[in-house]
Motif scaffolding. Sequence first.
Motif, PDB file in Angstrom:
ATOM      1  N   ASN A   6       2.567  -5.103  12.514  1.00  0.00           N
ATOM      2  CA  ASN A   6       3.443  -4.127  11.890  1.00  0.00           C
ATOM      3  C   ASN A   6       3.057  -3.859  10.444  1.00  0.00           C
ATOM      4  OD1 ASN A   6       4.899  -3.608  14.166  1.00  0.00           O
ATOM      5  ND2 ASN A   6       6.444  -5.157  13.739  1.00  0.00           N
ATOM      6  N   LEU A   7       2.315  -4.764   9.816  1.00  0.00           N
ATOM      7  CA  LEU A   7       1.834  -4.529   8.466  1.00  0.00           C
ATOM      8  C   LEU A   7       0.995  -3.247   8.448  1.00  0.00           C
ATOM      9  CD1 LEU A   7       0.470  -7.233   6.097  1.00  0.00           C
ATOM     10  CD2 LEU A   7      -0.551  -4.997   6.180  1.00  0.00           C
ATOM     11  N   ILE A   8       0.106  -3.102   9.394  1.00  0.00           N
ATOM     12  CA  ILE A   8      -0.728  -1.901   9.471  1.00  0.00           C
ATOM     13  C   ILE A   8       0.111  -0.687   9.875  1.00  0.00           C
ATOM     14  CG2 ILE A   8      -2.619  -0.763  10.719  1.00  0.00           C
ATOM     15  CD1 ILE A   8      -4.084  -3.406  10.754  1.00  0.00           C
ATOM     16  N   ASP A   9       1.020  -0.893  10.808  1.00  0.00           N
ATOM     17  CA  ASP A   9       1.849   0.227  11.274  1.00  0.00           C
ATOM     18  C   ASP A   9       2.635   0.875  10.140  1.00  0.00           C
ATOM     19  OD1 ASP A   9       0.962  -0.172  13.867  1.00  0.00           O
ATOM     20  OD2 ASP A   9       2.693  -1.403  14.420  1.00  0.00           O
ATOM     21  N   GLY A  10       2.961   0.093   9.104  1.00  0.00           N
ATOM     22  CA  GLY A  10       3.757   0.612   8.000  1.00  0.00           C
ATOM     23  C   GLY A  10       2.955   1.261   6.886  1.00  0.00           C
ATOM     24  N   ILE A  66      -3.606   0.013  -2.441  1.00  0.00           N
ATOM     25  CA  ILE A  66      -3.403  -1.172  -1.608  1.00  0.00           C
ATOM     26  C   ILE A  66      -2.126  -1.024  -0.783  1.00  0.00           C
ATOM     27  CG2 ILE A  66      -3.037  -3.672  -1.627  1.00  0.00           C
ATOM     28  CD1 ILE A  66      -4.431  -3.595  -4.444  1.00  0.00           C
ATOM     29  N   GLY A  67      -2.269  -1.283   0.520  1.00  0.00           N
ATOM     30  CA  GLY A  67      -1.109  -1.265   1.398  1.00  0.00           C
ATOM     31  C   GLY A  67      -0.627  -2.661   1.731  1.00  0.00           C
ATOM     32  N   GLY A  68      -1.528  -3.646   1.652  1.00  0.00           N
ATOM     33  CA  GLY A  68      -1.168  -5.023   1.963  1.00  0.00           C
ATOM     34  C   GLY A  68      -2.372  -5.932   1.867  1.00  0.00           C
ATOM     35  N   PHE A  69      -2.114  -7.212   2.039  1.00  0.00           N
ATOM     36  CA  PHE A  69      -3.143  -8.236   1.914  1.00  0.00           C
ATOM     37  C   PHE A  69      -3.196  -9.095   3.170  1.00  0.00           C
ATOM     38  CE2 PHE A  69      -2.013  -7.194  -2.407  1.00  0.00           C
ATOM     39  CZ  PHE A  69      -3.204  -7.267  -3.107  1.00  0.00           C
ATOM     40  N   TYR A 149      -5.786  -5.947  15.674  1.00  0.00           N
ATOM     41  CA  TYR A 149      -4.851  -4.820  15.676  1.00  0.00           C
ATOM     42  C   TYR A 149      -5.328  -3.722  16.636  1.00  0.00           C
ATOM     43  CZ  TYR A 149      -2.208  -0.759  14.196  1.00  0.00           C
ATOM     44  OH  TYR A 149      -1.408   0.360  14.191  1.00  0.00           O
ATOM     45  N   ARG A 150      -6.596  -3.371  16.537  1.00  0.00           N
ATOM     46  CA  ARG A 150      -7.137  -2.313  17.401  1.00  0.00           C
ATOM     47  C   ARG A 150      -7.099  -2.737  18.868  1.00  0.00           C
ATOM     48  NH1 ARG A 150      -8.080   1.871  14.919  1.00  0.00           N
ATOM     49  NH2 ARG A 150      -9.297   2.910  16.499  1.00  0.00           N
ATOM     50  N   ASN A 151      -7.386  -4.017  19.137  1.00  0.00           N
ATOM     51  CA  ASN A 151      -7.304  -4.507  20.514  1.00  0.00           C
ATOM     52  C   ASN A 151      -5.881  -4.445  21.047  1.00  0.00           C
ATOM     53  OD1 ASN A 151     -10.045  -4.989  20.751  1.00  0.00           O
ATOM     54  ND2 ASN A 151      -9.874  -7.110  20.094  1.00  0.00           N
ATOM     55  N   CYS A 152      -4.904  -4.743  20.199  1.00  0.00           N
ATOM     56  CA  CYS A 152      -3.498  -4.628  20.617  1.00  0.00           C
ATOM     57  C   CYS A 152      -3.154  -3.178  20.928  1.00  0.00           C
ATOM     58  CB  CYS A 152      -2.566  -5.169  19.537  1.00  0.00           C
ATOM     59  SG  CYS A 152      -2.525  -6.956  19.451  1.00  0.00           S
ATOM     60  N   LEU A 153      -3.692  -2.268  20.125  1.00  0.00           N
ATOM     61  CA  LEU A 153      -3.452  -0.845  20.393  1.00  0.00           C
ATOM     62  C   LEU A 153      -4.053  -0.448  21.731  1.00  0.00           C
ATOM     63  CD1 LEU A 153      -4.098   0.992  17.003  1.00  0.00           C
ATOM     64  CD2 LEU A 153      -1.909   0.562  18.109  1.00  0.00           C
ATOM     65  N   LEU A 154      -5.266  -0.910  22.000  1.00  0.00           N
ATOM     66  CA  LEU A 154      -5.916  -0.589  23.270  1.00  0.00           C
ATOM     67  C   LEU A 154      -5.140  -1.176  24.435  1.00  0.00           C
ATOM     68  CD1 LEU A 154      -9.666  -1.104  22.333  1.00  0.00           C
ATOM     69  CD2 LEU A 154      -8.512   1.061  22.796  1.00  0.00           C
TER      70      LEU A 154
END
Length: 172
Positions: A6-10, A66-69, A149-154
């Motif tokens: 969810n870090l990336i999703d936000g 920066i969006g996150g670490f 993250y990309r694998n979860c999306l796939l």
Amino acid sequence: MNDQNNLIDGLNTSQILVGLDLGTKTIGVAVSDRSKIIATPLSIIQRKGTNKDLIIMKDVLKEYEIGGFILGLPISLDNSENKQSQLVRDFNINLQTFFKKPTALWDERFSSDVIFKEMRKADLSKTKIKSKLDQQSAAYILQGYLDRYRNCLLYTSDAADDSLRVDLGGRR
């Protein structure tokens, strides 16, 4: 998706993620591209104490939105945490307070070993490897997070495709 993803999703499309490999003497720094697909080694910060480290890091990252670490979390082979794990967790709290950005901890087991072996295969000298190891490890940690993250999306997309097939009676 779990909270780590969810870090990336936000994030918005102009924001990047920063990967950190925190050591006692240095901090390896890497950044993602805006599409959050590729991690690139950026720099190594010589440790001078947490507060000074964060000020230096802010300067190193001033040109990035920066969006996150993503911080590498050292975990022992038996899945237990150790003294270094607690140092990373403590640094993480200071990082969140200083930058006011979300963070995620990522299992960094074997990151330095993998990078060291790959650099040796490329016939780099031990001196050259040592000068680049921490930033390369930070990129390896960040790339692992991005790939997961990309694998979860796939996986989610494949599951949606499967449910679509069921909804259509197996027809596309």
